[in-house]
Design a protein around this motif. Structure first.
Motif, PDB file in Angstrom:
ATOM      1  N   PRO A 244       0.868  -1.189   0.017  1.00 38.56           N
ATOM      2  CA  PRO A 244      -0.047   0.058  -0.119  1.00 38.56           C
ATOM      3  C   PRO A 244       0.745   1.291   0.062  1.00 38.56           C
ATOM      4  O   PRO A 244       2.000   1.324   0.545  1.00 38.56           O
ATOM      5  CB  PRO A 244      -0.890  -0.067   1.297  1.00 38.56           C
ATOM      6  N   SER A 245       0.467   2.192  -0.409  1.00 34.86           N
ATOM      7  CA  SER A 245       1.229   3.349  -0.878  1.00 34.86           C
ATOM      8  C   SER A 245       2.317   3.960   0.334  1.00 34.86           C
ATOM      9  O   SER A 245       1.597   4.401   1.168  1.00 34.86           O
ATOM     10  CB  SER A 245       0.413   4.625  -1.453  1.00 34.86           C
ATOM     11  N   THR A 246       3.482   3.909  -0.049  1.00 34.70           N
ATOM     12  CA  THR A 246       4.427   4.039   1.271  1.00 34.70           C
ATOM     13  C   THR A 246       4.318   5.719   1.258  1.00 34.70           C
ATOM     14  O   THR A 246       4.520   5.955   2.531  1.00 34.70           O
ATOM     15  CB  THR A 246       5.859   3.782   0.843  1.00 34.70           C
ATOM     16  N   LEU A 247       3.930   6.465   0.243  1.00 32.66           N
ATOM     17  CA  LEU A 247       3.989   7.930   0.720  1.00 32.66           C
ATOM     18  C   LEU A 247       2.752   8.480   1.028  1.00 32.66           C
ATOM     19  O   LEU A 247       2.796   9.317   1.906  1.00 32.66           O
ATOM     20  CB  LEU A 247       4.200   8.593  -0.691  1.00 32.66           C
ATOM     21  N   ARG A 248       1.695   7.555   1.175  1.00 34.53           N
ATOM     22  CA  ARG A 248       0.403   7.833   1.775  1.00 34.53           C
ATOM     23  C   ARG A 248       0.266   7.346   3.309  1.00 34.53           C
ATOM     24  O   ARG A 248      -0.211   7.997   4.102  1.00 34.53           O
ATOM     25  CB  ARG A 248      -0.759   7.095   1.162  1.00 34.53           C
ATOM     26  N   ARG A 249       1.100   6.316   3.643  1.00 35.29           N
ATOM     27  CA  ARG A 249       1.045   6.028   4.952  1.00 35.29           C
ATOM     28  C   ARG A 249       1.941   6.949   5.734  1.00 35.29           C
ATOM     29  O   ARG A 249       2.980   7.516   5.419  1.00 35.29           O
ATOM     30  CB  ARG A 249       1.700   4.525   5.094  1.00 35.29           C
ATOM     31  N   GLU A 379      12.243  11.785   5.332  1.00 32.45           N
ATOM     32  CA  GLU A 379      10.997  11.158   4.791  1.00 32.45           C
ATOM     33  C   GLU A 379      10.175  12.071   3.866  1.00 32.45           C
ATOM     34  O   GLU A 379       9.639  12.110   2.873  1.00 32.45           O
ATOM     35  CB  GLU A 379      10.269  10.260   5.802  1.00 32.45           C
ATOM     36  N   VAL A 380      10.043  13.305   4.578  1.00 30.25           N
ATOM     37  CA  VAL A 380       9.149  14.445   3.956  1.00 30.25           C
ATOM     38  C   VAL A 380       9.938  15.015   2.932  1.00 30.25           C
ATOM     39  O   VAL A 380       9.412  15.261   1.698  1.00 30.25           O
ATOM     40  CB  VAL A 380       8.916  15.309   4.965  1.00 30.25           C
ATOM     41  N   LEU A 381      11.262  15.166   2.875  1.00 35.49           N
ATOM     42  CA  LEU A 381      12.084  15.671   1.811  1.00 35.49           C
ATOM     43  C   LEU A 381      11.955  14.805   0.487  1.00 35.49           C
ATOM     44  O   LEU A 381      11.894  15.150  -0.576  1.00 35.49           O
ATOM     45  CB  LEU A 381      13.373  15.732   2.284  1.00 35.49           C
ATOM     46  N   ALA A 382      11.965  13.472   0.787  1.00 33.04           N
ATOM     47  CA  ALA A 382      11.687  12.600  -0.369  1.00 33.04           C
ATOM     48  C   ALA A 382      10.268  12.290  -0.901  1.00 33.04           C
ATOM     49  O   ALA A 382      10.159  11.411  -1.811  1.00 33.04           O
ATOM     50  CB  ALA A 382      12.244  11.010   0.269  1.00 33.04           C
ATOM     51  N   GLY A 383       9.211  12.827  -0.435  1.00 31.88           N
ATOM     52  CA  GLY A 383       8.142  13.056  -0.762  1.00 31.88           C
ATOM     53  C   GLY A 383       6.962  12.290   0.153  1.00 31.88           C
ATOM     54  O   GLY A 383       5.611  12.245  -0.319  1.00 31.88           O
ATOM     55  N   ARG A 384       7.366  11.764   1.021  1.00 31.19           N
ATOM     56  CA  ARG A 384       6.177  11.285   2.122  1.00 31.19           C
ATOM     57  C   ARG A 384       5.336  12.557   2.491  1.00 31.19           C
ATOM     58  O   ARG A 384       5.798  13.571   2.856  1.00 31.19           O
ATOM     59  CB  ARG A 384       7.132  10.941   3.461  1.00 31.19           C
ATOM     60  N   LYS A 385       4.023  12.109   2.623  1.00 31.24           N
ATOM     61  CA  LYS A 385       2.981  13.411   2.995  1.00 31.24           C
ATOM     62  C   LYS A 385       3.054  13.589   4.333  1.00 31.24           C
ATOM     63  O   LYS A 385       2.982  14.920   4.684  1.00 31.24           O
ATOM     64  CB  LYS A 385       1.489  12.556   2.688  1.00 31.24           C
ATOM     65  N   ILE A 386       3.270  12.629   5.269  1.00 33.91           N
ATOM     66  CA  ILE A 386       3.227  12.648   6.715  1.00 33.91           C
ATOM     67  C   ILE A 386       4.500  12.010   7.355  1.00 33.91           C
ATOM     68  O   ILE A 386       4.424  10.768   7.149  1.00 33.91           O
ATOM     69  CB  ILE A 386       1.997  12.822   7.569  1.00 33.91           C
ATOM     70  N   ALA A 387       5.163  12.643   8.108  1.00 33.49           N
ATOM     71  CA  ALA A 387       6.104  11.870   9.049  1.00 33.49           C
ATOM     72  C   ALA A 387       5.965  12.284  10.263  1.00 33.49           C
ATOM     73  O   ALA A 387       6.040  13.367  10.593  1.00 33.49           O
ATOM     74  CB  ALA A 387       7.539  11.932   8.188  1.00 33.49           C
ATOM     75  N   TYR A 388       6.137  11.485  11.348  1.00 35.67           N
ATOM     76  CA  TYR A 388       5.919  11.701  12.807  1.00 35.67           C
ATOM     77  C   TYR A 388       7.267  11.309  13.554  1.00 35.67           C
ATOM     78  O   TYR A 388       7.577  10.090  13.589  1.00 35.67           O
ATOM     79  CB  TYR A 388       4.730  11.056  13.474  1.00 35.67           C
TER      80      TYR A 388
END
Length: 595
Positions: A244-249, A379-388
């Motif tokens: 499932p979309s890694t960038l969406r998770r 992760e955000v720099l690489a295109g992730r929508k949300i990182a915590y």
């Protein structure tokens, strides 16, 4: 080693440099491509809907920010499809996996956008359509690469008809369903093809040609060509079904060193149980994926904190008895040319208060929290929508050369500094207490926009900052805003105040958003006086998510164990919902193939 990151604009010098390299690479690889289409790439990033698509650029670069490859993706939300315009890597990097890594990232991005699939053009592998043996060999290598992912040309249409009679090398239209088992209906494919031909080739494909191609799309469902390459056929089933979309998770980076910093004294609320409780709550949802923290050099810390303070903190932590944490008890006037010589006494020289101890392992835990925040930023720099970044100790009270409020290193400010070369940063602190640390660090800067919603300093820590008239100095004037609120508030007042802050974020137009998440605004928190509930945190997260920005969340306060898990989970899922849907060898470069 290389990293992949998304480029949003050409505002920062770093992005200007990488975009110049990207344009040079396209000119080198595609000599026949119109220069005006290459020249306008920065423009389509700044105004992504100007040409009918939302344009997304990923680049692969080394540690010296030298371009290794790029992928340019167009998104049509109305028709729910993505179109890969260019995928290219430097010819010297054959076999290094840059192109494969970029294509993997493009597939994840497309999935995160909720599209039905990914379309793109590839030149033909049929000798009847390509007369040059050398070019035919390249075409076959390219289609073999994509077939490993289950992507194949659409069959039974006239899409690959040359625009000019007798023309050579007309492109196929290739479709990658991204492992979703998409059924292509003819009406839908006709709409997609019409959008591609009209928007991409307005000067090349006339109305008659477009009508001819559309009329040829008759099969229901529309078919893909059968697998043609043995190696690709063997791998297609595995490659065609990504997770499932890694960038969406939501990426969750949890500190693996926080428990060693444990002050066993009555009333000390900043305990390891905080992280454990939140982590358990998030584990019950498949919306999150945990990632291990990477190690980052000390330069990231001293870019934000005074080197003398950093050195002192490291030295004094190593000397403290494991059973007796050091509390500051002498606070000399701040004459930095005459600090106390004795390290325990010098603690007050670097501290805001008398209740933030230095334990033997405080430095190690705080240092690892920085690693977590920077891993999430990456992760955000690489295109992730949300990182915590789920960390302790927290950080937002740590100023450039001062610790306090349970905070030693300002994790969020360090992450903001790390991201700042790649675009403007907006920081939003929603802890109950004022984010004095980032205010101090960025008070004179215009590239990092800081805001804080908190209890009024007349009754809330740190008492001496957080007033509404503190709006920045010098170049930073107008780029800091505080929203001090009363001891008792309603959720409606909080959301109204948040709305003001979010309007200012929109006006600032940042590339990235960084949220300092305090859960001490929840009802019953021992350090706060407000009464927000999980549903309110969800509403707050959703409102912030509607900014649509790549968002890094860094954990700050929150000390009522019974509320931590539910409130953190509600906020993060609300943030996600507010945003809405959104290694192989190198392939030969793929481009808009009718050029």
């Amino acid at each position: 080693m290389f990293r992949i990151r998304r480029v949003f604009d050409d505002i920062s010098p770093v992005n200007q440099l990488i975009l110049t390299q990207a344009q040079d690479l396209l000119r080198e690889l595609f000599a026949g491509l119109e220069h005006k289409k290459i020249d306008r790439i920065p423009e389509v990033l700044r105004h992504p809907l100007k040409y009918g698509f939302r344009t997304i650029l990923y680049v692969a670069e080394d540690q010296r920010q030298q371009l290794l490859g790029l992928a340019l993706l167009d998104h049509d939300a109305g028709l729910s499809f993505a179109y890969l315009d260019y995928l290219a890597s430097a010819s010297r990097l054959a076999g290094r996996g840059v192109g494969g890594a970029l294509y993997d990232r493009v597939r994840s991005e497309a999935l995160s956008l909720g599209v039905k699939g990914l379309f793109y053009e590839c030149l033909p592998d049929d000798p009847a359509l390509c007369r040059d043996p050398a070019i035919l060999k390249q075409n076959r290598a390219r289609l073999r690469f994509y077939e490993r992912y289950g992507a194949r040309p659409i069959a039974g249409t006239a899409y690959e008809t040359p625009v000019k009679v007798g023309g050579d090398n007309p492109p196929y239209l290739v479709f990658d369903d991204l492992g979703q088992s998409t059924t292509l209906r003819p009406d839908y494919v006709r709409d997609v093809v019409k959008a591609i031909l009209q928007r991409k080739y307005p000067e090349l494909c006339g109305p008659e040609y477009i009508r001819m191609v559309l009329a040829s799309i008759k099969d229901d469902p529309v078919r893909l060509r059968g697998p043609r390459y043995n190696g690709a056929r063997d791998n297609a089933e595995k490659s065609a079904a990504p997770s499932p979309s890694t960038l969406r998770r939501i990426a969750v980076v949890v500190s693996d060193q926080h428990e060693i910093h444990h002050v066993h004294e009555r009333g000390y609320v900043e305990s390891p149980a905080r992280v454990k409780t939140i982590r358990q709550a998030l584990a019950s949802s498949d919306a999150f994926t945990e990632l291990p923290p990477a190690h980052f050099p000390d330069e990231a810390i001293i870019a934000v904190h005074d080197p003398g303070y950093v050195q002192y903190f490291k030295r004094v932590s190593a000397q403290i008895d494991d059973r007796t944490p050091l509390y500051p008890y002498v606070f000399p006037l701040r004459n930095r040319s005459r600090p106390p010589q004795d390290l325990p006494i010098r603690a007050g020289y670097y501290c805001l208060d008398t209740f933030t101890p230095i334990s033997r392992h405080a430095y190690i835990a705080a240092r690892r929290a920085v690693d977590c925040a920077l891993t999430a930023a990456q992760e955000v720099l690489a295109g992730r929508k949300i990182a915590y970044a789920l960390v302790r100790p927290p950080g937002h009270h740590a100023e450039r050369g001062v610790f306090g409020g349970f905070c030693y290193f300002n994790n969020a400010a360090i992450a903001a500094q790390y991201l700042s070369p790649f675009g403007r940063i907006a920081m939003l602190d929603i802890d109950y207490h004022h984010g004095n640390g980032q205010q101090d660090i960025f008070f004179k800067r215009a590239d990092v926009f800081t805001q804080s919603i908190h209890g009024h300093p007349r009754f809330a820590y740190p008492y001496f900052t957080g007033f509404a008239d503190e709006t920045g100095e010098d170049a930073g004037r107008g780029f800091n805003h505080n929203y001090p609120l009363p001891e008792k508030i309603s959720p409606e007042l909080y959301l109204q105040t948040l709305g003001k802050a979010l309007r200012r974020v929109r006006e600032f137009k940042p590339a990235y958003l960084l949220v300092c998440l305090g859960l001490d605004t929840a009802g019953g928190d021992p350090t706060g006086t407000w009464d927000l509930k999980a549903a309110d945190f969800s509403a707050v997260g959703k409102a912030i998510g509607q900014l649509g920005l790549p968002t890094l969340v860094v954990q700050e306060g929150g000390y009522r164990r019974g509320a931590l898990g539910s409130c953190a989970k509600a906020f993060l899922l609300g943030l996600r919902d507010g945003q809405g849907p959104q290694t192989a060898q190198n392939p030969p470069p793929t481009k808009n193939a009718r050029e």
